[in-house]
Design a protein around this motif. Structure first.
Motif, PDB file in Angstrom:
ATOM      1  N   SER A 164      47.294  13.926  14.869  1.00  0.00           N
ATOM      2  CA  SER A 164      48.634  15.005  15.481  1.00  0.00           C
ATOM      3  C   SER A 164      48.980  14.446  16.851  1.00  0.00           C
ATOM      4  CB  SER A 164      47.409  16.636  15.027  1.00  0.00           C
ATOM      5  OG  SER A 164      46.444  17.007  16.671  1.00  0.00           O
ATOM      6  N   ALA A 165      47.971  13.557  17.331  1.00  0.00           N
ATOM      7  CA  ALA A 165      47.768  13.276  18.712  1.00  0.00           C
ATOM      8  C   ALA A 165      48.702  14.643  19.635  1.00  0.00           C
ATOM      9  CB  ALA A 165      49.606  12.613  18.234  1.00  0.00           C
ATOM     10  N   LYS A 166      48.009  15.638  19.542  1.00  0.00           N
ATOM     11  CA  LYS A 166      47.983  16.606  20.389  1.00  0.00           C
ATOM     12  C   LYS A 166      48.281  16.799  21.436  1.00  0.00           C
ATOM     13  CE  LYS A 166      44.895  19.637  22.387  1.00  0.00           C
ATOM     14  NZ  LYS A 166      43.433  20.351  22.420  1.00  0.00           N
ATOM     15  N   ARG A 167      47.242  15.975  22.112  1.00  0.00           N
ATOM     16  CA  ARG A 167      47.215  15.750  23.713  1.00  0.00           C
ATOM     17  C   ARG A 167      48.670  15.367  24.538  1.00  0.00           C
ATOM     18  NH1 ARG A 167      41.379  13.220  24.259  1.00  0.00           N
ATOM     19  NH2 ARG A 167      41.786  12.668  22.355  1.00  0.00           N
ATOM     20  N   TYR A 194      63.442  18.432  20.083  1.00  0.00           N
ATOM     21  CA  TYR A 194      62.853  17.556  18.828  1.00  0.00           C
ATOM     22  C   TYR A 194      61.093  17.261  18.879  1.00  0.00           C
ATOM     23  CZ  TYR A 194      67.019  14.402  19.180  1.00  0.00           C
ATOM     24  OH  TYR A 194      68.563  14.250  18.130  1.00  0.00           O
ATOM     25  N   LEU A 195      61.052  18.063  20.141  1.00  0.00           N
ATOM     26  CA  LEU A 195      59.055  18.952  20.387  1.00  0.00           C
ATOM     27  C   LEU A 195      59.028  19.125  19.361  1.00  0.00           C
ATOM     28  CD1 LEU A 195      59.563  19.633  24.077  1.00  0.00           C
ATOM     29  CD2 LEU A 195      58.396  17.787  23.461  1.00  0.00           C
ATOM     30  N   SER A 196      57.322  18.757  18.754  1.00  0.00           N
ATOM     31  CA  SER A 196      56.696  19.877  17.976  1.00  0.00           C
ATOM     32  C   SER A 196      55.468  20.651  18.490  1.00  0.00           C
ATOM     33  CB  SER A 196      55.905  18.569  17.437  1.00  0.00           C
ATOM     34  OG  SER A 196      56.832  17.621  16.371  1.00  0.00           O
ATOM     35  N   ILE A 197      54.500  21.670  17.588  1.00  0.00           N
ATOM     36  CA  ILE A 197      53.791  22.142  18.506  1.00  0.00           C
ATOM     37  C   ILE A 197      52.186  21.357  19.070  1.00  0.00           C
ATOM     38  CG2 ILE A 197      52.306  23.934  17.938  1.00  0.00           C
ATOM     39  CD1 ILE A 197      54.760  25.900  17.058  1.00  0.00           C
ATOM     40  N   PRO A 198      51.316  21.354  19.487  1.00  0.00           N
ATOM     41  CA  PRO A 198      50.286  20.726  19.433  1.00  0.00           C
ATOM     42  C   PRO A 198      48.867  21.010  18.893  1.00  0.00           C
ATOM     43  CG  PRO A 198      51.027  21.252  22.069  1.00  0.00           C
ATOM     44  CD  PRO A 198      51.980  21.680  21.286  1.00  0.00           C
ATOM     45  N   LEU A 199      48.763  20.315  18.194  1.00  0.00           N
ATOM     46  CA  LEU A 199      47.736  21.377  16.448  1.00  0.00           C
ATOM     47  C   LEU A 199      46.465  20.760  17.524  1.00  0.00           C
ATOM     48  CD1 LEU A 199      48.557  22.157  14.194  1.00  0.00           C
ATOM     49  CD2 LEU A 199      48.415  20.024  12.972  1.00  0.00           C
ATOM     50  N   ASP A 200      45.768  22.374  17.117  1.00  0.00           N
ATOM     51  CA  ASP A 200      44.572  22.619  17.851  1.00  0.00           C
ATOM     52  C   ASP A 200      44.369  23.137  17.079  1.00  0.00           C
ATOM     53  OD1 ASP A 200      45.558  24.846  18.927  1.00  0.00           O
ATOM     54  OD2 ASP A 200      44.931  23.848  20.926  1.00  0.00           O
ATOM     55  N   VAL A 201      42.861  23.445  17.325  1.00  0.00           N
ATOM     56  CA  VAL A 201      41.982  24.468  16.654  1.00  0.00           C
ATOM     57  C   VAL A 201      42.877  26.085  16.717  1.00  0.00           C
ATOM     58  CG1 VAL A 201      39.788  26.562  16.448  1.00  0.00           C
ATOM     59  CG2 VAL A 201      39.925  23.820  16.448  1.00  0.00           C
ATOM     60  N   ASP A 219      46.155  17.190  11.244  1.00  0.00           N
ATOM     61  CA  ASP A 219      46.967  15.640  11.146  1.00  0.00           C
ATOM     62  C   ASP A 219      48.061  16.128  11.100  1.00  0.00           C
ATOM     63  OD1 ASP A 219      47.857  16.545   8.373  1.00  0.00           O
ATOM     64  OD2 ASP A 219      46.012  15.092   7.739  1.00  0.00           O
ATOM     65  N   TRP A 220      48.883  14.489  11.649  1.00  0.00           N
ATOM     66  CA  TRP A 220      50.248  14.615  11.706  1.00  0.00           C
ATOM     67  C   TRP A 220      51.117  14.943  10.783  1.00  0.00           C
ATOM     68  CZ3 TRP A 220      53.015  12.913  16.334  1.00  0.00           C
ATOM     69  CH2 TRP A 220      54.386  13.937  15.940  1.00  0.00           C
ATOM     70  N   THR A 222      50.014  17.259   9.417  1.00  0.00           N
ATOM     71  CA  THR A 222      50.378  19.332   9.435  1.00  0.00           C
ATOM     72  C   THR A 222      50.994  18.628  10.439  1.00  0.00           C
ATOM     73  OG1 THR A 222      47.765  19.180   8.455  1.00  0.00           O
ATOM     74  CG2 THR A 222      48.900  20.799   9.783  1.00  0.00           C
ATOM     75  N   VAL A 223      51.333  18.572  11.400  1.00  0.00           N
ATOM     76  CA  VAL A 223      52.427  19.049  12.775  1.00  0.00           C
ATOM     77  C   VAL A 223      53.900  18.695  12.231  1.00  0.00           C
ATOM     78  CG1 VAL A 223      53.634  17.150  14.525  1.00  0.00           C
ATOM     79  CG2 VAL A 223      51.148  17.723  14.187  1.00  0.00           C
ATOM     80  N   GLU A 224      54.101  17.855  11.442  1.00  0.00           N
ATOM     81  CA  GLU A 224      55.607  17.671  10.405  1.00  0.00           C
ATOM     82  C   GLU A 224      55.531  19.228   9.711  1.00  0.00           C
ATOM     83  OE1 GLU A 224      55.674  13.936   8.787  1.00  0.00           O
ATOM     84  OE2 GLU A 224      56.627  13.512  10.635  1.00  0.00           O
ATOM     85  N   GLU A 225      54.884  19.589   8.525  1.00  0.00           N
ATOM     86  CA  GLU A 225      54.900  20.951   8.088  1.00  0.00           C
ATOM     87  C   GLU A 225      55.000  21.922   8.801  1.00  0.00           C
ATOM     88  OE1 GLU A 225      52.424  23.615   4.946  1.00  0.00           O
ATOM     89  OE2 GLU A 225      51.172  21.977   5.479  1.00  0.00           O
ATOM     90  N   LEU A 226      54.444  22.085   9.839  1.00  0.00           N
ATOM     91  CA  LEU A 226      54.597  22.868  10.602  1.00  0.00           C
ATOM     92  C   LEU A 226      56.220  22.413  11.254  1.00  0.00           C
ATOM     93  CD1 LEU A 226      53.984  25.545  12.096  1.00  0.00           C
ATOM     94  CD2 LEU A 226      52.370  23.953  13.839  1.00  0.00           C
ATOM     95  N   ASP A 227      56.633  21.392  11.676  1.00  0.00           N
ATOM     96  CA  ASP A 227      58.394  21.419  12.984  1.00  0.00           C
ATOM     97  C   ASP A 227      58.931  22.234  11.542  1.00  0.00           C
ATOM     98  OD1 ASP A 227      57.393  19.816  14.620  1.00  0.00           O
ATOM     99  OD2 ASP A 227      58.307  18.028  13.564  1.00  0.00           O
ATOM    100  N   ARG A 228      58.595  21.870  10.023  1.00  0.00           N
ATOM    101  CA  ARG A 228      59.652  22.624   9.241  1.00  0.00           C
ATOM    102  C   ARG A 228      60.037  23.906   9.224  1.00  0.00           C
ATOM    103  NH1 ARG A 228      57.672  17.925   6.592  1.00  0.00           N
ATOM    104  NH2 ARG A 228      56.161  19.004   5.597  1.00  0.00           N
ATOM    105  N   ALA A 229      58.871  24.561   9.345  1.00  0.00           N
ATOM    106  CA  ALA A 229      58.956  26.189   9.542  1.00  0.00           C
ATOM    107  C   ALA A 229      59.341  26.559  10.893  1.00  0.00           C
ATOM    108  CB  ALA A 229      57.000  26.354   9.336  1.00  0.00           C
ATOM    109  N   ILE A 230      58.481  25.753  11.796  1.00  0.00           N
ATOM    110  CA  ILE A 230      59.317  26.745  13.276  1.00  0.00           C
ATOM    111  C   ILE A 230      60.454  26.156  13.673  1.00  0.00           C
ATOM    112  CG2 ILE A 230      56.370  27.208  14.432  1.00  0.00           C
ATOM    113  CD1 ILE A 230      57.580  24.464  15.966  1.00  0.00           C
ATOM    114  N   ARG A 231      60.828  25.064  12.446  1.00  0.00           N
ATOM    115  CA  ARG A 231      62.215  24.765  13.227  1.00  0.00           C
ATOM    116  C   ARG A 231      63.398  25.734  12.602  1.00  0.00           C
ATOM    117  NH1 ARG A 231      62.259  18.496  14.231  1.00  0.00           N
ATOM    118  NH2 ARG A 231      60.603  18.653  15.508  1.00  0.00           N
TER     119      ARG A 231
END
Length: 255
Positions: A164-167, A194-201, A219-220, A222-231
């Motif tokens: 997810s490259a959270k940091r 183009y930013l995503s949300i840092p995915l942590d617990v 994981d990444w 899921t980062v992209e799944e969240l991208d699609r929702a929040i965008r």
């Protein structure tokens, strides 16, 4: 279950509530906020983000340890340190598995990068038709870490390995988002859409609770799944919802 419009309004309200200068006091973002020079902000920010796992108080304490070692002048230390100073760092304890050897390695890499670039921004530029930092982070890794294997490579996550490259995502939010709220710096000329949300617990669990994501791993993909929702809620500033999800997760407001 909230309707899409109700969820959007709720998240906008919570983003507004938590995206405030008071947020800085208890968050690792306070470390780069101690500086005004762009390169100081970048170095202090990247180092603080790199060790951002575990208790936030201990992260801040460990980051302060690194600042002390650098004489509270990160850029000057990166560019003008002596070999002896770097050697003395290697045996120090820094933060969990990020040790003195890792810290010294990062200093060397920063020196090489800043010798050739005015800003770390140069290493994160997106290329058409990219819609997130998936490839840009990997290009950064190649330039920052080089090809020679080193134990420190594990501290710079790879989206190509489905991390997810959270940091790094968090660091990018700090550097790129422009909103005059005082938390994020907005010192890079890269579009925040183009930013995503840092995915942590916290953000992961809250996203699942609110029905934004269905995947169980952080994981990444899921980062992209969240991208699609929040965008769908805000395609110009999606990362602002990090404040809502993280704030809700930390306060456990919805439990």
């Amino acid at each position: 279950m909230l309707s899409s419009e109700e969820l959007k309004n709720f998240l906008n309200e919570k983003a507004d509530q938590y995206n405030h200068s008071d947020f800085i006091e208890n968050d690792p973002v306070q470390i780069p906020h101690r500086f005004s020079l762009q390169q100081d902000i970048e170095i202090a920010g990247f180092l603080s983000a790199t060790i951002s796992w575990g208790n936030r108080k201990s992260i801040i304490k460990s980051a302060e340890k690194m600042l002390d070692i650098m004489g509270n002048s990160p850029y000057d230390f990166v560019m003008n340190h002596s070999g002896k100073e770097l050697t003395s760092i290697q045996d120090k304890s820094i933060h969990r598995t990020f040790n003195g050897e890792d810290f010294a390695y990062f200093i060397r890499q920063f020196n090489r990068i800043y010798t050739n670039h005015g800003s770390l921004e140069d290493l994160f530029k997106l290329e058409k038709p990219e819609i997130n930092f998936y490839h840009a982070i990997e290009r950064f890794r190649e330039q920052f870490l080089e090809t020679e294997k080193h134990r420190s490579h594990k501290h710079v996550s790879s989206p190509y390995k489905n991390s997810s490259a959270k940091r790094i995502i968090m660091f990018l939010r700090w550097m790129i988002r422009k909103d005059q709220r005082g938390v994020d710096f907005g010192i890079w000329n890269i579009d925040q859409k183009y930013l995503s949300i840092p995915l942590d617990v916290h953000t992961g669990n809250m996203s699942r609770k609110l029905g934004l994501i269905s995947r169980t791993q952080n994981d990444w993909k899921t980062v992209e799944e969240l991208d699609r929702a929040i965008r769908k809620f805000d395609d110009k500033d999606p990362a602002k919802y990090d404040f809502a999800l993280f704030g809700l997760g930390v306060t456990k407001e919805l439990l």
